[in-house]
Design a protein around this motif. Structure first.
Motif, PDB file in Angstrom:
ATOM      1  N   SER A   1       4.690   2.408   5.416  1.00  0.00           N
ATOM      2  CA  SER A   1       5.604   3.540   5.256  1.00  0.00           C
ATOM      3  C   SER A   1       6.893   3.349   6.048  1.00  0.00           C
ATOM      4  O   SER A   1       7.939   3.889   5.678  1.00  0.00           O
ATOM      5  CB  SER A   1       4.910   4.839   5.688  1.00  0.00           C
ATOM      6  N   ALA A   2       6.854   2.557   7.128  1.00  0.00           N
ATOM      7  CA  ALA A   2       8.054   2.324   7.920  1.00  0.00           C
ATOM      8  C   ALA A   2       9.081   1.486   7.165  1.00  0.00           C
ATOM      9  O   ALA A   2      10.252   1.432   7.556  1.00  0.00           O
ATOM     10  CB  ALA A   2       7.704   1.639   9.239  1.00  0.00           C
ATOM     11  N   VAL A   3       8.642   0.848   6.066  1.00  0.00           N
ATOM     12  CA  VAL A   3       9.564   0.108   5.201  1.00  0.00           C
ATOM     13  C   VAL A   3       9.751   0.833   3.877  1.00  0.00           C
ATOM     14  O   VAL A   3      10.853   1.242   3.506  1.00  0.00           O
ATOM     15  CB  VAL A   3       9.072  -1.336   4.947  1.00  0.00           C
ATOM     16  N   PHE A   4       8.661   1.035   3.152  1.00  0.00           N
ATOM     17  CA  PHE A   4       8.768   1.622   1.817  1.00  0.00           C
ATOM     18  C   PHE A   4       9.053   3.121   1.835  1.00  0.00           C
ATOM     19  O   PHE A   4       9.419   3.692   0.816  1.00  0.00           O
ATOM     20  CB  PHE A   4       7.504   1.323   1.004  1.00  0.00           C
ATOM     21  N   GLY A   5       8.920   3.731   3.008  1.00  0.00           N
ATOM     22  CA  GLY A   5       9.279   5.132   3.132  1.00  0.00           C
ATOM     23  C   GLY A   5      10.759   5.350   3.407  1.00  0.00           C
ATOM     24  O   GLY A   5      11.209   6.494   3.514  1.00  0.00           O
ATOM     25  N   LYS A   6      11.504   4.246   3.506  1.00  0.00           N
ATOM     26  CA  LYS A   6      12.935   4.324   3.767  1.00  0.00           C
ATOM     27  C   LYS A   6      13.714   3.947   2.509  1.00  0.00           C
ATOM     28  O   LYS A   6      13.268   3.124   1.706  1.00  0.00           O
ATOM     29  CB  LYS A   6      13.330   3.375   4.906  1.00  0.00           C
ATOM     30  N   GLU A   7      14.898   4.535   2.378  1.00  0.00           N
ATOM     31  CA  GLU A   7      15.720   4.239   1.206  1.00  0.00           C
ATOM     32  C   GLU A   7      16.247   2.809   1.243  1.00  0.00           C
ATOM     33  O   GLU A   7      16.249   2.115   0.216  1.00  0.00           O
ATOM     34  CB  GLU A   7      16.888   5.216   1.129  1.00  0.00           C
ATOM     35  N   ASN A   8      16.670   2.358   2.408  1.00  0.00           N
ATOM     36  CA  ASN A   8      17.198   1.012   2.564  1.00  0.00           C
ATOM     37  C   ASN A   8      16.116   0.152   3.214  1.00  0.00           C
ATOM     38  O   ASN A   8      15.940   0.174   4.432  1.00  0.00           O
ATOM     39  CB  ASN A   8      18.472   1.033   3.402  1.00  0.00           C
TER      40      ASN A   8
ATOM     41  N   LEU B   1       0.832  -1.198   0.000  1.00  0.00           N
ATOM     42  CA  LEU B   1       0.000   0.000   0.000  1.00  0.00           C
ATOM     43  C   LEU B   1       0.868   1.250   0.000  1.00  0.00           C
ATOM     44  O   LEU B   1       0.463   2.300  -0.507  1.00  0.00           O
ATOM     45  CB  LEU B   1      -0.921   0.002   1.220  1.00  0.00           C
ATOM     46  N   SER B   2       2.072   1.138   0.559  1.00  0.00           N
ATOM     47  CA  SER B   2       2.986   2.281   0.639  1.00  0.00           C
ATOM     48  C   SER B   2       4.087   2.232  -0.421  1.00  0.00           C
ATOM     49  O   SER B   2       4.983   3.069  -0.419  1.00  0.00           O
ATOM     50  CB  SER B   2       3.630   2.331   2.024  1.00  0.00           C
ATOM     51  N   ALA B   3       4.015   1.251  -1.322  1.00  0.00           N
ATOM     52  CA  ALA B   3       5.051   1.110  -2.347  1.00  0.00           C
ATOM     53  C   ALA B   3       4.755   2.009  -3.545  1.00  0.00           C
ATOM     54  O   ALA B   3       3.647   2.524  -3.709  1.00  0.00           O
ATOM     55  CB  ALA B   3       5.147  -0.347  -2.798  1.00  0.00           C
ATOM     56  N   ASP B   4       5.759   2.196  -4.386  1.00  0.00           N
ATOM     57  CA  ASP B   4       5.609   2.911  -5.651  1.00  0.00           C
ATOM     58  C   ASP B   4       5.105   1.920  -6.686  1.00  0.00           C
ATOM     59  O   ASP B   4       5.883   1.122  -7.227  1.00  0.00           O
ATOM     60  CB  ASP B   4       6.951   3.504  -6.069  1.00  0.00           C
TER      61      ASP B   4
ATOM     62  N   LYS C   1      15.448  -3.241  11.490  1.00  0.00           N
ATOM     63  CA  LYS C   1      15.231  -2.425  12.684  1.00  0.00           C
ATOM     64  C   LYS C   1      13.884  -2.745  13.344  1.00  0.00           C
ATOM     65  O   LYS C   1      13.788  -2.802  14.580  1.00  0.00           O
ATOM     66  CB  LYS C   1      15.303  -0.943  12.325  1.00  0.00           C
ATOM     67  N   ILE C   2      12.849  -2.953  12.534  1.00  0.00           N
ATOM     68  CA  ILE C   2      11.544  -3.301  13.100  1.00  0.00           C
ATOM     69  C   ILE C   2      11.608  -4.669  13.758  1.00  0.00           C
ATOM     70  O   ILE C   2      11.092  -4.883  14.862  1.00  0.00           O
ATOM     71  CB  ILE C   2      10.453  -3.269  12.009  1.00  0.00           C
ATOM     72  N   THR C   3      12.268  -5.615  13.074  1.00  0.00           N
ATOM     73  CA  THR C   3      12.390  -6.971  13.611  1.00  0.00           C
ATOM     74  C   THR C   3      13.155  -6.969  14.933  1.00  0.00           C
ATOM     75  O   THR C   3      12.738  -7.603  15.914  1.00  0.00           O
ATOM     76  CB  THR C   3      13.108  -7.882  12.602  1.00  0.00           C
ATOM     77  N   GLU C   4      14.252  -6.258  14.970  1.00  0.00           N
ATOM     78  CA  GLU C   4      15.061  -6.209  16.198  1.00  0.00           C
ATOM     79  C   GLU C   4      14.288  -5.568  17.349  1.00  0.00           C
ATOM     80  O   GLU C   4      14.378  -6.018  18.498  1.00  0.00           O
ATOM     81  CB  GLU C   4      16.362  -5.460  15.942  1.00  0.00           C
ATOM     82  N   ALA C   5      13.522  -4.521  17.033  1.00  0.00           N
ATOM     83  CA  ALA C   5      12.714  -3.884  18.075  1.00  0.00           C
ATOM     84  C   ALA C   5      11.660  -4.853  18.599  1.00  0.00           C
ATOM     85  O   ALA C   5      11.391  -4.920  19.804  1.00  0.00           O
ATOM     86  CB  ALA C   5      12.062  -2.613  17.541  1.00  0.00           C
ATOM     87  N   GLY C   6      11.056  -5.614  17.681  1.00  0.00           N
ATOM     88  CA  GLY C   6      10.069  -6.602  18.087  1.00  0.00           C
ATOM     89  C   GLY C   6      10.669  -7.699  18.933  1.00  0.00           C
ATOM     90  O   GLY C   6      10.100  -8.101  19.965  1.00  0.00           O
ATOM     91  N   GLU C   7      11.831  -8.191  18.534  1.00  0.00           N
ATOM     92  CA  GLU C   7      12.489  -9.242  19.302  1.00  0.00           C
ATOM     93  C   GLU C   7      12.904  -8.759  20.693  1.00  0.00           C
ATOM     94  O   GLU C   7      12.844  -9.520  21.657  1.00  0.00           O
ATOM     95  CB  GLU C   7      13.698  -9.759  18.522  1.00  0.00           C
ATOM     96  N   ALA C   8      13.306  -7.500  20.783  1.00  0.00           N
ATOM     97  CA  ALA C   8      13.619  -6.937  22.097  1.00  0.00           C
ATOM     98  C   ALA C   8      12.384  -6.935  22.984  1.00  0.00           C
ATOM     99  O   ALA C   8      12.485  -7.123  24.205  1.00  0.00           O
ATOM    100  CB  ALA C   8      14.181  -5.527  21.940  1.00  0.00           C
TER     101      ALA C   8
END
Length: 226
Positions: free
Chosen positions: A199-206, A13-16, A213-220
């Motif tokens: 947007s937290a994924v497709f809104g980022k360049e990498n 939904l947030s992709a080009d 980063k989302i995965t690591e935050a979730g695992e924490a």
């Protein structure tokens, strides 16, 4: 079924969409690509149909997690199954025949998911929880990307996890809406394992780094499970 792992499902939904194949290539390695189908009736937005899902399947090997925010899932689920959806999730609020629809999805070889809106209590799932492979808790009101996470969703996730434990079932617990590194820990602590992020994924360049980063935050968050 992701019981002890945190996974991210990037939402197109947030992709080009003008460069869909490239966008899908940028998330290679994701466990699922999230596909939001909206009909302009069940939710106030109009997005993708089965034809676009078929195009996604042609462009990537990533399994497709189809979330149907539509008023007539009983009629349209076969179309999305035929297009190749690997998970088909319909809304509890949109059908009076949830068990029958879940059985149809499973009979066709896909995983059956059921979603609940922010205003729908977890208790509504009492009669269906044993018949689905996935439960999607909407953490925003469905219809548009980029909304803010609803904090009360954490209570619902804890209630859902308790229901699953009591019934000795282990559907994938998925969340969709406002998911980012800032919210991933909290939802995973409350019981979620599959995190939809647009947007937290497709809104980022990498995109790979964003997913990490989302995965690591979730695992924490698992270390402080609520």
């Amino acid at each position: 079924m992701l019981e002890n792992n945190v996974q991210v499902a990037p939402s197109i939904l947030s992709a080009d969409l003008g460069h869909l194949a490239d966008e899908l290539a940028s998330i290679e390695g994701a466990v699922y690509v999230h596909f939001d189908a909206m009909d302009g009736h069940f939710v106030p937005n109009l997005t993708f149909g089965p034809g676009v899902l078929a195009a996604v399947k042609e462009a990537t090997q990533i399994p497709v997690d189809a979330h149907l925010m539509i008023s007539n899932p009983d009629q349209m689920v076969p179309e999305y199954l035929a297009a190749g959806a690997d998970i088909v999730t319909f809304h509890y609020e949109a059908t009076a025949h949830a068990n029958r629809l879940a059985s149809l999805i499973r009979e066709k070889g896909a995983k059956a998911g059921i979603a609940i809106n922010p205003g729908t209590p977890v208790s509504a799932l009492d009669a269906i929880i044993e018949d689905v492979d996935l439960v999607l808790v909407m953490t925003v009101n469905p219809g548009f990307g980029g909304q803010k996470f609803i904090p009360g969703s954490l209570r619902k996730l804890r209630q859902l996890k308790a229901m699953c434990d009591e019934r000795r079932v282990s559907p994938i617990i998925e969340v969709d809406g406002g998911i980012s590194p800032a919210t991933a820990g909290d939802v995973c602590a409350a019981g979620a394992r599959l995190l939809v992020a647009g947007s937290a994924v497709f809104g980022k360049e990498n995109r790979a780094e964003a997913i990490r980063k989302i995965t690591e935050a979730g695992e924490a968050g698992l270390t402080r499970r609520a």
